[in-house]
Design an enzyme around this catalytic site. Structure first.
Site, PDB file in Angstrom:
ATOM      1  N   SER A   1     -10.579  -0.615   3.312  1.00 55.40           N
ATOM      2  CA  SER A   1      -9.773  -0.728   4.541  1.00 55.40           C
ATOM      3  C   SER A   1      -9.348   0.659   4.986  1.00 55.40           C
ATOM      4  CB  SER A   1      -8.498  -1.530   4.279  1.00 55.40           C
ATOM      5  OG  SER A   1      -8.809  -2.813   3.837  1.00 55.40           O
TER       6      SER A   1
ATOM      7  N   ARG B   1       0.829  -1.224   0.000  1.00 53.67           N
ATOM      8  CA  ARG B   1       0.000   0.000   0.000  1.00 53.67           C
ATOM      9  C   ARG B   1       0.861   1.271   0.000  1.00 53.67           C
ATOM     10  NH1 ARG B   1      -3.110  -3.655  -0.657  1.00 53.67           N
ATOM     11  NH2 ARG B   1      -5.259  -3.766   0.116  1.00 53.67           N
TER      12      ARG B   1
ATOM     13  N   GLU C   1      -4.602   3.813   6.068  1.00 53.13           N
ATOM     14  CA  GLU C   1      -4.276   3.607   4.653  1.00 53.13           C
ATOM     15  C   GLU C   1      -4.860   4.775   3.847  1.00 53.13           C
ATOM     16  OE1 GLU C   1      -6.582   1.372   1.584  1.00 53.13           O
ATOM     17  OE2 GLU C   1      -5.485  -0.296   2.475  1.00 53.13           O
TER      18      GLU C   1
HETATM   19  N1  EPU Z   1     -10.295 -10.555  10.412  1.00 49.69           N
HETATM   20  C1  EPU Z   1     -10.962 -10.605  11.609  1.00 49.69           C
HETATM   21  N2  EPU Z   1     -11.958  -9.695  11.839  1.00 49.69           N
HETATM   22  C2  EPU Z   1     -12.319  -8.770  10.928  1.00 49.69           C
HETATM   23  C3  EPU Z   1     -11.627  -8.718   9.698  1.00 49.69           C
HETATM   24  C4  EPU Z   1     -10.607  -9.624   9.459  1.00 49.69           C
HETATM   25  O1  EPU Z   1     -10.675 -11.411  12.464  1.00 49.69           O
HETATM   26  O2  EPU Z   1     -13.241  -8.013  11.205  1.00 49.69           O
HETATM   27  C5  EPU Z   1      -9.247 -11.570  10.131  1.00 49.69           C
HETATM   28  C6  EPU Z   1      -9.805 -12.616   9.150  1.00 49.69           C
HETATM   29  O3  EPU Z   1     -10.431 -13.640   9.804  1.00 49.69           O
HETATM   30  C7  EPU Z   1      -8.544 -13.090   8.480  1.00 49.69           C
HETATM   31  C8  EPU Z   1      -7.671 -11.863   8.453  1.00 49.69           C
HETATM   32  O4  EPU Z   1      -8.187 -10.971   9.427  1.00 49.69           O
HETATM   33  O5  EPU Z   1      -7.894 -14.066   9.230  1.00 49.69           O
HETATM   34  C9  EPU Z   1      -7.598 -11.217   7.098  1.00 49.69           C
HETATM   35  O6  EPU Z   1      -8.868 -10.744   6.697  1.00 49.69           O
HETATM   36  P1  EPU Z   1      -9.238 -10.449   5.159  1.00 49.69           P
HETATM   37  O7  EPU Z   1      -8.921 -11.608   4.315  1.00 49.69           O
HETATM   38  O8  EPU Z   1     -10.622  -9.906   5.115  1.00 49.69           O
HETATM   39  O9  EPU Z   1      -8.207  -9.348   4.697  1.00 49.69           O
HETATM   40  P2  EPU Z   1      -7.633  -8.051   5.392  1.00 49.69           P
HETATM   41  O10 EPU Z   1      -6.209  -8.276   5.716  1.00 49.69           O
HETATM   42  O11 EPU Z   1      -8.523  -7.612   6.490  1.00 49.69           O
HETATM   43  C10 EPU Z   1      -6.727  -7.071   3.156  1.00 49.69           C
HETATM   44  C11 EPU Z   1      -6.797  -5.799   2.381  1.00 49.69           C
HETATM   45  C12 EPU Z   1      -8.124  -5.662   1.660  1.00 49.69           C
HETATM   46  C13 EPU Z   1      -8.270  -6.855   0.735  1.00 49.69           C
HETATM   47  C14 EPU Z   1      -8.167  -8.140   1.559  1.00 49.69           C
HETATM   48  C15 EPU Z   1      -8.184  -9.391   0.706  1.00 49.69           C
HETATM   49  C16 EPU Z   1      -5.375  -4.268   3.585  1.00 49.69           C
HETATM   50  C17 EPU Z   1      -5.301  -3.039   4.419  1.00 49.69           C
HETATM   51  N3  EPU Z   1      -6.587  -4.666   3.259  1.00 49.69           N
HETATM   52  O12 EPU Z   1      -7.715  -6.997   4.184  1.00 49.69           O
HETATM   53  O13 EPU Z   1      -8.055  -4.492   0.877  1.00 49.69           O
HETATM   54  O14 EPU Z   1      -9.495  -6.810   0.031  1.00 49.69           O
HETATM   55  O15 EPU Z   1      -6.924  -8.161   2.291  1.00 49.69           O
HETATM   56  O16 EPU Z   1      -6.966  -9.568   0.070  1.00 49.69           O
HETATM   57  O17 EPU Z   1      -4.345  -4.823   3.227  1.00 49.69           O
HETATM   58  C18 EPU Z   1      -8.522  -2.165   0.867  1.00 49.69           C
HETATM   59  O18 EPU Z   1      -7.314  -1.969   0.780  1.00 49.69           O
HETATM   60  O19 EPU Z   1      -9.343  -1.204   0.889  1.00 49.69           O
HETATM   61  C19 EPU Z   1      -9.017  -3.525   0.977  1.00 49.69           C
HETATM   62  C20 EPU Z   1     -10.313  -3.792   1.175  1.00 49.69           C
END
Ligand code: EPU
Length: 340
Positions: free
Chosen positions: A239, A165, A335
């Site tokens: 995010s 990012r 972000e």
């Molecule tokens: N999780 C939780 N609670 C929550 C959200 C997530 O426990 O409320 C845990 C999930 O269970 C999982 C882990 O966190 O183990 C990762 O969650 P997720 O796959 O939803 O991805 P993320 O790391 O929360 C990132 C990106 C998203 C992207 C997703 C999928 C960032 C800041 N965000 O989110 O990007 O869609 O991975 O690859 O890196 C964005 O940048 O706007 C965005 C939505």
């Protein structure tokens, strides 16, 4: 002459749906128009804000300057070499429409990033990514206007200094360039990337054994629709925070107290921790405070229920940061770009 409007509501131009006003507003469809505007002495000393589709900004106040929405369109093939083609897309193209354009032509590389809000020109600024892919993987080069010299400069991948990012344009290049177009290297023999667990699971549910890039795109769209709020219905900026990277040693120490804490090794000695998990554990998921709150399906997303302000979102973010720091000793950073 370029039409400049006065006292324009920016509500339709930011996905948080914040009701703020721009003193002046204009939309640019061609590079030439942008250069003429920037050469016009009447505007030289006026504060400027360049906007794509406003999907990664938090507007904290009325903007007492000129907002320039970049709507330069067009997708052209500039090269074809062996197994690849290079497509150049105008900065104002909607990212997801560009993804669909590639899928229709069976050109692989961006399908995992289906449905990410925003424009093509904004995508490299924060090296957008999702479900196992980042823009830097298919990025070829971009052209940007240097705001000081008004010359166009070409940036290859190295010069963009992409990180998680992150890019040159969020740091040394901040407020110094406007991205005009971006070129991508897309594969004529797409390689399917279904490394992300949820994609594999949905493809299995769909009964798909040998997925096409369209199948992957459809799976990603399903995941996103189930977890992420649609800005057309509820204001948000995806995010709000980045996932923090911490030393492995520190990660292992925190895990002694919180054994369920997820983490992904990003190098031998660093671990990325999902901020969504930290925020949920700190008790914020689904919480509403007046007109703003934390999304109930994904704690990383802050939402505006309608009449919230940038200040309320910013205050909520500060409280979340403090509580995560207190509980886990981990600093999470936004972000989203704050516009004062
Ligand atoms: N999780 C939780 N609670 C929550 C959200 C997530 O426990 O409320 C845990 C999930 O269970 C999982 C882990 O966190 O183990 C990762 O969650 P997720 O796959 O939803 O991805 P993320 O790391 O929360 C990132 C990106 C998203 C992207 C997703 C999928 C960032 C800041 N965000 O989110 O990007 O869609 O991975 O690859 O890196 C964005 O940048 O706007 C965005 C939505």
């Amino acid at each position: 002459m370029i039409a400049i409007d006065e006292n324009v509501s920016l509500k339709p131009y930011n996905t948080f749906g914040l009701e703020v006003t721009a003193r002046y507003f204009t939309e640019i469809k061609e590079t030439g128009q942008l250069i003429s505007l920037l050469q016009d002495p009447a505007w030289t000393s006026v504060k400027k804000l360049f906007l794509g589709s406003g999907s990664n900004i938090l507007l904290l106040n009325d903007f007492d300057g000129l907002v320039i929405k970049i709507s330069i369109k067009g997708i052209t093939q500039t090269e074809e070499t062996g197994g690849y083609v290079i497509l150049r897309a105008g900065a104002g193209e909607i990212w997801h429409e560009f993804v669909l354009y590639c899928i229709e032509r069976n050109l692989g590389g961006v399908e995992n990033m289906s449905l990410i809000p925003g424009t093509v020109g904004a995508a490299p600024m924060q090296n957008i990514g999702a479900y196992g892919a980042e823009i830097k993987d298919t990025f070829h080069c971009l052209e940007a206007l240097n705001l000081e010299t008004l010359q166009t400069e070409v940036f290859d991948r190295e010069r963009c200094a992409f990180g998680y990012r992150e890019s040159f344009f969020k740091h040394e290049g901040k407020n110094r360039y406007v991205i005009l177009n971006v070129s991508f290297r897309l594969s004529k023999q797409p390689v399917i990337n279904a490394s992300y667990g949820a994609i594999r699971q949905i493809l299995a549910e769909m009964g798909v054994d040998s997925p096409t890039i369209r199948d992957v795109s459809n799976a990603v769209i399903r995941i996103r629709r189930s977890k992420l709020p649609d800005p057309a219905e509820i204001g948000n900026s995806g995010s709000f925070f980045k996932n923090p990277e911490i030393p492995k040693e520190e990660y292992l120490k925190i895990r002694e107290e919180y054994p369920a804490m997820p983490g992904y090794e990003v190098s031998e000695d660093r671990v990325k921790v999902p901020a969504g998990w930290l925020i949920e554990q700190a008790g914020w998921k689904g919480k509403r405070f007046g007109e703003v709150g934390v999304h109930d399906q994904q704690a990383l997303v802050l939402v505006n229920f309608g009449k919230g302000s940038g200040a309320e979102i910013s205050d909520l973010a500060t409280r979340i940061q403090a509580s995560v720091a207190e509980k886990f000793g981990i600093t999470i950073s936004p972000e989203v770009n704050f516009i004062f």
